[in-house]
Design an enzyme around this catalytic site. Structure first.
Site, PDB file in Angstrom:
ATOM      1  N   HIS A   1      -7.408  -4.271  10.121  1.00 55.55           N
ATOM      2  CA  HIS A   1      -6.935  -3.766   8.709  1.00 55.55           C
ATOM      3  C   HIS A   1      -6.241  -4.868   7.697  1.00 55.55           C
ATOM      4  O   HIS A   1      -5.493  -4.968   9.132  1.00 55.55           O
ATOM      5  CB  HIS A   1      -7.003  -2.278   8.817  1.00 55.55           C
TER       6      HIS A   1
ATOM      7  N   ASP B   1       0.751  -1.313   0.248  1.00 54.55           N
ATOM      8  CA  ASP B   1      -0.218   0.349   0.258  1.00 54.55           C
ATOM      9  C   ASP B   1       0.840   1.160  -0.263  1.00 54.55           C
ATOM     10  O   ASP B   1       2.214   1.166   0.268  1.00 54.55           O
ATOM     11  CB  ASP B   1      -1.198   0.243   1.400  1.00 54.55           C
TER      12      ASP B   1
ATOM     13  N   ASN C   1      -7.614  -2.269  14.199  1.00 54.86           N
ATOM     14  CA  ASN C   1      -8.868  -2.542  13.683  1.00 54.86           C
ATOM     15  C   ASN C   1      -9.111  -3.491  13.463  1.00 54.86           C
ATOM     16  O   ASN C   1     -10.256  -4.103  12.469  1.00 54.86           O
ATOM     17  CB  ASN C   1      -9.661  -0.879  13.612  1.00 54.86           C
TER      18      ASN C   1
ATOM     19  N   GLU D   1      -9.177  -1.936   4.824  1.00 54.25           N
ATOM     20  CA  GLU D   1     -10.146  -1.429   6.352  1.00 54.25           C
ATOM     21  C   GLU D   1     -11.943  -1.927   6.530  1.00 54.25           C
ATOM     22  O   GLU D   1     -12.140  -2.433   5.798  1.00 54.25           O
ATOM     23  CB  GLU D   1     -10.618   0.363   5.966  1.00 54.25           C
TER      24      GLU D   1
HETATM   25  C1  GLP Z   1      -0.442   0.610   8.090  1.00 50.95           C
HETATM   26  C2  GLP Z   1      -0.348  -0.160   7.469  1.00 50.95           C
HETATM   27  C3  GLP Z   1      -0.163  -1.844   7.312  1.00 50.95           C
HETATM   28  C4  GLP Z   1       0.571  -1.964   8.579  1.00 50.95           C
HETATM   29  C5  GLP Z   1      -0.569  -1.790   9.648  1.00 50.95           C
HETATM   30  C6  GLP Z   1       0.282  -1.807  10.961  1.00 50.95           C
HETATM   31  O1  GLP Z   1      -2.122   1.819   8.242  1.00 50.95           O
HETATM   32  N1  GLP Z   1      -0.850  -0.037   6.060  1.00 50.95           N
HETATM   33  O2  GLP Z   1      -0.189  -2.149   6.469  1.00 50.95           O
HETATM   34  O3  GLP Z   1       0.105  -3.083   8.937  1.00 50.95           O
HETATM   35  O4  GLP Z   1      -0.852  -0.367   9.875  1.00 50.95           O
HETATM   36  O5  GLP Z   1       0.266  -0.062  10.923  1.00 50.95           O
HETATM   37  P1  GLP Z   1       1.942  -1.180  12.885  1.00 50.95           P
HETATM   38  O6  GLP Z   1       3.051  -1.916  12.162  1.00 50.95           O
HETATM   39  O7  GLP Z   1       2.497   0.378  13.132  1.00 50.95           O
HETATM   40  O8  GLP Z   1       1.712  -1.431  14.470  1.00 50.95           O
END
Ligand code: GLP
Length: 241
Positions: A138, A67, A136, A143
């Site tokens: 995702h 992404d 959440n 989402e």
């Molecule tokens: C972000 C990314 C995801 C990631 C997630 C968790 O928004 N788009 O690909 O896995 O949130 O992030 P973190 O590893 O910083 O907790």
């Protein structure tokens, strides 16, 4: 689904990096699906260590990231492009032409999304997809919603994701409201999936997954339970809360 409980963040990172290492040794020109966020940073550090010690060669590896925020330049310090170069690609022997991070500034975003999926197919599909998970539920930027996208798409970020991710920006107002993300089909098509989660913040969502939650588009991560080669690697805090 396999669940591996690591002692702490470092051990979680090592376990994930080891799985990737084994796959690269088996298939030195593999297609690797990559994620950003805080969770995989330690795993990237471990992989760089393997490279520095001459144990891994990335010269034939192809990568696709999940992404990117819409509207951020590749050089923007909070863009996923910048993150990937800074944290990983600049430290290994991968040709940048073999790396793909969605272009959040593409002229025609809808057409670009289609191209991204076509390119993944052309390269033979993703062999191993690395994932983190949002609090959440995702994955990528898919989402929670009534419906989920199959293919790479432009999506609206939820308020909670904007808030959680604002720590990577100077202020919450700078966080883009939309993003480009691989869809659920793109992720599920990967031959192997590993998902990492660490820390207490992730404990509620991890508890639901390991307790065999029902499938729901309200928690996109739940659909991964349908995958035939899905491994979750968590630290004790994420596992026990
Ligand atoms: C972000 C990314 C995801 C990631 C997630 C968790 O928004 N788009 O690909 O896995 O949130 O992030 P973190 O590893 O910083 O907790």
């Amino acid at each position: 689904m396999e669940v591996i409980v690591a002692r702490d963040y470092d051990e979680m990172s090592r376990v994930a990096a080891n799985i990737i290492k084994d796959e690269i040794i088996k298939k030195p020109d593999m297609v690797l699906g990559l994620a950003t966020g805080s969770t995989p940073k330690g795993m990237y550090r471990e992989l760089i260590g393997y490279y520095n010690r001459g144990e891994l060669d990335f010269s034939n590896i192809i990568t696709f990231n999940l992404d990117e925020y819409v509207g951020l330049d590749k050089e923007h310090p909070s863009s996923y492009h910048h993150f990937m170069n800074d944290i990983f690609f600049d430290h290994i022997n991968i040709g940048l032409e073999n790396t793909h991070v969605p272009d959040g500034k593409a002229q025609n975003l809808e057409e670009y999304c289609k191209q991204y999926d076509r390119l993944i197919k052309e390269k033979g599909g993703i062999d191993l997809q690395v994932l983190g998970v949002g609090e959440n539920g995702h994955i990528g930027f898919n989402e929670p919603d009534e419906e989920l996208n199959m293919d790479t798409s432009i999506v609206e970020l939820t308020e909670s994701t904007i808030e959680v991710n604002s720590r990577f920006f100077e202020s919450i107002d700078e966080v883009p409201k939309t993003a480009i993300t691989m869809g659920m089909n793109g992720i599920m098509q990967a031959r192997k999936i590993i998902l990492m989660a660490n820390g207490k913040r992730k404990a509620p969502i991890i508890r639901r997954i390991v307790n065999g939650m029902k499938l729901t588009t309200r928690l996109p991560v739940s659909l991964l339970m349908l995958h035939h080669d899905f491994t979750i690697i968590v630290d004790e805090e994420a596992y026990n809360g």
